[in-house]
Design a protein around this motif. Structure first.
Motif, PDB file in Angstrom:
ATOM      1  N   SER A 156       4.318   6.322   8.129  1.00  7.78           N
ATOM      2  CA  SER A 156       3.843   5.395   9.162  1.00  7.78           C
ATOM      3  C   SER A 156       2.810   4.399   8.646  1.00  7.78           C
ATOM      4  O   SER A 156       2.525   3.413   9.301  1.00  7.78           O
ATOM      5  CB  SER A 156       3.268   6.173  10.348  1.00  7.78           C
ATOM      6  OG  SER A 156       2.167   6.932   9.928  1.00  7.78           O
ATOM      7  N   GLU A 157       2.236   4.644   7.488  1.00 10.19           N
ATOM      8  CA  GLU A 157       1.294   3.728   6.848  1.00 10.19           C
ATOM      9  C   GLU A 157       1.759   3.521   5.402  1.00 10.19           C
ATOM     10  O   GLU A 157       2.231   4.461   4.769  1.00 10.19           O
ATOM     11  CB  GLU A 157      -0.118   4.332   6.826  1.00 10.19           C
ATOM     12  CG  GLU A 157      -0.704   4.597   8.187  1.00 10.19           C
ATOM     13  CD  GLU A 157      -1.307   3.363   8.816  1.00 10.19           C
ATOM     14  OE1 GLU A 157      -1.806   2.498   8.084  1.00 10.19           O
ATOM     15  OE2 GLU A 157      -1.276   3.275  10.044  1.00 10.19           O
ATOM     16  N   PRO A 158       1.633   2.325   4.861  1.00 14.15           N
ATOM     17  CA  PRO A 158       2.048   2.125   3.469  1.00 14.15           C
ATOM     18  C   PRO A 158       1.129   2.875   2.501  1.00 14.15           C
ATOM     19  O   PRO A 158      -0.077   2.924   2.702  1.00 14.15           O
ATOM     20  CB  PRO A 158       1.939   0.614   3.270  1.00 14.15           C
ATOM     21  CG  PRO A 158       1.062   0.118   4.355  1.00 14.15           C
ATOM     22  CD  PRO A 158       1.163   1.092   5.484  1.00 14.15           C
ATOM     23  N   ASN A 159       1.736   3.466   1.470  1.00  9.87           N
ATOM     24  CA  ASN A 159       0.931   4.145   0.450  1.00  9.87           C
ATOM     25  C   ASN A 159       0.404   3.103  -0.542  1.00  9.87           C
ATOM     26  O   ASN A 159       0.636   1.908  -0.376  1.00  9.87           O
ATOM     27  CB  ASN A 159       1.737   5.251  -0.233  1.00  9.87           C
ATOM     28  CG  ASN A 159       2.951   4.722  -0.985  1.00  9.87           C
ATOM     29  OD1 ASN A 159       2.946   3.614  -1.527  1.00  9.87           O
ATOM     30  ND2 ASN A 159       4.010   5.511  -1.029  1.00  9.87           N
ATOM     31  N   GLU A 160      -0.308   3.553  -1.586  1.00 10.10           N
ATOM     32  CA  GLU A 160      -0.928   2.615  -2.533  1.00 10.10           C
ATOM     33  C   GLU A 160       0.108   1.753  -3.244  1.00 10.10           C
ATOM     34  O   GLU A 160      -0.083   0.545  -3.398  1.00 10.10           O
ATOM     35  CB  GLU A 160      -1.773   3.378  -3.549  1.00 10.10           C
ATOM     36  CG  GLU A 160      -3.057   3.903  -2.955  1.00 10.10           C
ATOM     37  CD  GLU A 160      -3.926   4.612  -3.975  1.00 10.10           C
ATOM     38  OE1 GLU A 160      -4.023   4.110  -5.120  1.00 10.10           O
ATOM     39  OE2 GLU A 160      -4.495   5.650  -3.637  1.00 10.10           O
ATOM     40  N   ASP A 161       1.211   2.356  -3.686  1.00 17.12           N
ATOM     41  CA  ASP A 161       2.239   1.593  -4.397  1.00 17.12           C
ATOM     42  C   ASP A 161       2.905   0.573  -3.478  1.00 17.12           C
ATOM     43  O   ASP A 161       3.149  -0.567  -3.879  1.00 17.12           O
ATOM     44  CB  ASP A 161       3.297   2.524  -4.993  1.00 17.12           C
ATOM     45  CG  ASP A 161       2.755   3.375  -6.129  1.00 17.12           C
ATOM     46  OD1 ASP A 161       1.767   2.953  -6.771  1.00 17.12           O
ATOM     47  OD2 ASP A 161       3.311   4.467  -6.371  1.00 17.12           O
ATOM     48  N   GLU A 162       3.213   0.975  -2.250  1.00 18.09           N
ATOM     49  CA  GLU A 162       3.833   0.059  -1.290  1.00 18.09           C
ATOM     50  C   GLU A 162       2.877  -1.096  -0.963  1.00 18.09           C
ATOM     51  O   GLU A 162       3.294  -2.248  -0.891  1.00 18.09           O
ATOM     52  CB  GLU A 162       4.222   0.803  -0.007  1.00 18.09           C
ATOM     53  CG  GLU A 162       5.345   1.788  -0.203  1.00 18.09           C
ATOM     54  CD  GLU A 162       5.546   2.722   0.981  1.00 18.09           C
ATOM     55  OE1 GLU A 162       6.694   3.158   1.189  1.00 18.09           O
ATOM     56  OE2 GLU A 162       4.569   3.023   1.705  1.00 18.09           O
ATOM     57  N   THR A 163       1.594  -0.776  -0.796  1.00 11.50           N
ATOM     58  CA  THR A 163       0.591  -1.806  -0.514  1.00 11.50           C
ATOM     59  C   THR A 163       0.511  -2.804  -1.662  1.00 11.50           C
ATOM     60  O   THR A 163       0.516  -4.017  -1.457  1.00 11.50           O
ATOM     61  CB  THR A 163      -0.792  -1.170  -0.264  1.00 11.50           C
ATOM     62  OG1 THR A 163      -0.690  -0.274   0.837  1.00 11.50           O
ATOM     63  CG2 THR A 163      -1.850  -2.218   0.016  1.00 11.50           C
ATOM     64  N   ARG A 164       0.449  -2.290  -2.882  1.00  9.58           N
ATOM     65  CA  ARG A 164       0.372  -3.155  -4.061  1.00  9.58           C
ATOM     66  C   ARG A 164       1.587  -4.086  -4.122  1.00  9.58           C
ATOM     67  O   ARG A 164       1.459  -5.286  -4.366  1.00  9.58           O
ATOM     68  CB  ARG A 164       0.308  -2.292  -5.326  1.00  9.58           C
ATOM     69  CG  ARG A 164       0.025  -3.055  -6.593  1.00  9.58           C
ATOM     70  CD  ARG A 164      -0.158  -2.123  -7.812  1.00  9.58           C
ATOM     71  NE  ARG A 164      -1.222  -1.164  -7.592  1.00  9.58           N
ATOM     72  CZ  ARG A 164      -1.040   0.162  -7.435  1.00  9.58           C
ATOM     73  NH1 ARG A 164       0.152   0.684  -7.500  1.00  9.58           N
ATOM     74  NH2 ARG A 164      -2.061   0.973  -7.241  1.00  9.58           N
ATOM     75  N   GLU A 165       2.759  -3.549  -3.847  1.00 15.40           N
ATOM     76  CA  GLU A 165       3.987  -4.337  -3.928  1.00 15.40           C
ATOM     77  C   GLU A 165       4.051  -5.424  -2.847  1.00 15.40           C
ATOM     78  O   GLU A 165       4.353  -6.582  -3.148  1.00 15.40           O
ATOM     79  CB  GLU A 165       5.208  -3.425  -3.806  1.00 15.40           C
ATOM     80  CG  GLU A 165       6.514  -4.185  -3.909  1.00 15.40           C
ATOM     81  CD  GLU A 165       7.721  -3.283  -3.756  1.00 15.40           C
ATOM     82  OE1 GLU A 165       8.761  -3.800  -3.313  1.00 15.40           O
ATOM     83  OE2 GLU A 165       7.635  -2.077  -4.054  1.00 15.40           O
ATOM     84  N   ILE A 166       3.729  -5.075  -1.602  1.00 11.46           N
ATOM     85  CA  ILE A 166       3.863  -6.080  -0.538  1.00 11.46           C
ATOM     86  C   ILE A 166       2.780  -7.154  -0.653  1.00 11.46           C
ATOM     87  O   ILE A 166       3.056  -8.321  -0.409  1.00 11.46           O
ATOM     88  CB  ILE A 166       3.900  -5.464   0.882  1.00 11.46           C
ATOM     89  CG1 ILE A 166       2.653  -4.652   1.193  1.00 11.46           C
ATOM     90  CG2 ILE A 166       5.139  -4.655   1.099  1.00 11.46           C
ATOM     91  CD1 ILE A 166       2.587  -4.107   2.604  1.00 11.46           C
TER      92      ILE A 166
END
Length: 180
Positions: A156-166
């Protein structure tokens, strides 16, 4: 041990069929003020709410400021030329969808075919949403740039890798700072 021979035509057909089901990555949408971008040299973070910063906000802030620094901008402790904020609208969408597959094969002098149907069992779903970064001109107190991207997340919340990518995908559309 049996050896199965696959004709190149079948392999090509299967590859084409698989390619039709793949979805293209979402494109970053950019909107900019008619007056153009201000002369931002430094940025400050504009909190999204008056409540304590969430883990997602902390990740996004850290990544945005890091990416802007790589583009040649400075982070201001107070009174930056521009302010940065973000919005993240996440909703749940079903990940399992019914599917139909058709196959043709041959071997040992015979030709055969088959049809397969998949039916989802259980309540598996994925998180999807729109991530937006907004740039506000401090002097004008007006939004001057916005970049957004549709994305899927594991939880339900982006993790660190997903955050970095987006964040990287959105900010690659923001111009690098021109040295004075």
């Amino acid at each position: 041990m049996k050896t199965v021979a696959v004709s190149s035509g079948l392999l090509l057909g299967a590859t084409l069929l698989a390619g039709c089901t793949a979805t293209a990555p979402s494109k970053v949408r950019v909107d900019m003020a008619e007056s153009g971008l201000p002369n931002c040299q430094s940025f400050e973070w504009l909190p999204t709410e008056q409540q304590p910063a969430t883990l997602t906000e902390q990740r996004v802030k850290s990544e945005v400021m890091s990416q802007l620094k790589e583009k040649g901008y400075a982070q201001a402790a107070e009174k930056g030329d521009c302010r940065v904020t973000y919005a993240l609208d996440i909703h749940e969408r079903p990940a399992n969808k019914p599917g139909v597959g058709v196959g043709v094969g041959g071997g040992s002098g015979g030709v055969g075919g088959g049809i397969g149907v998949t039916l989802p069992i259980g309540k598996r779903s994925e998180q999807a949403g729109t991530f937006t970064i907004d740039i506000v001109d401090t002097a004008k107190n007006a939004q001057v740039w916005s970049g957004s991207l549709d994305a899927s997340f594991l939880k339900s919340e982006p993790n660190e890798d997903e955050t970095r990518e987006i964040v990287a995908r959105v900010l690659e559309e923001y111009p690098d700072r021109e040295p004075k």
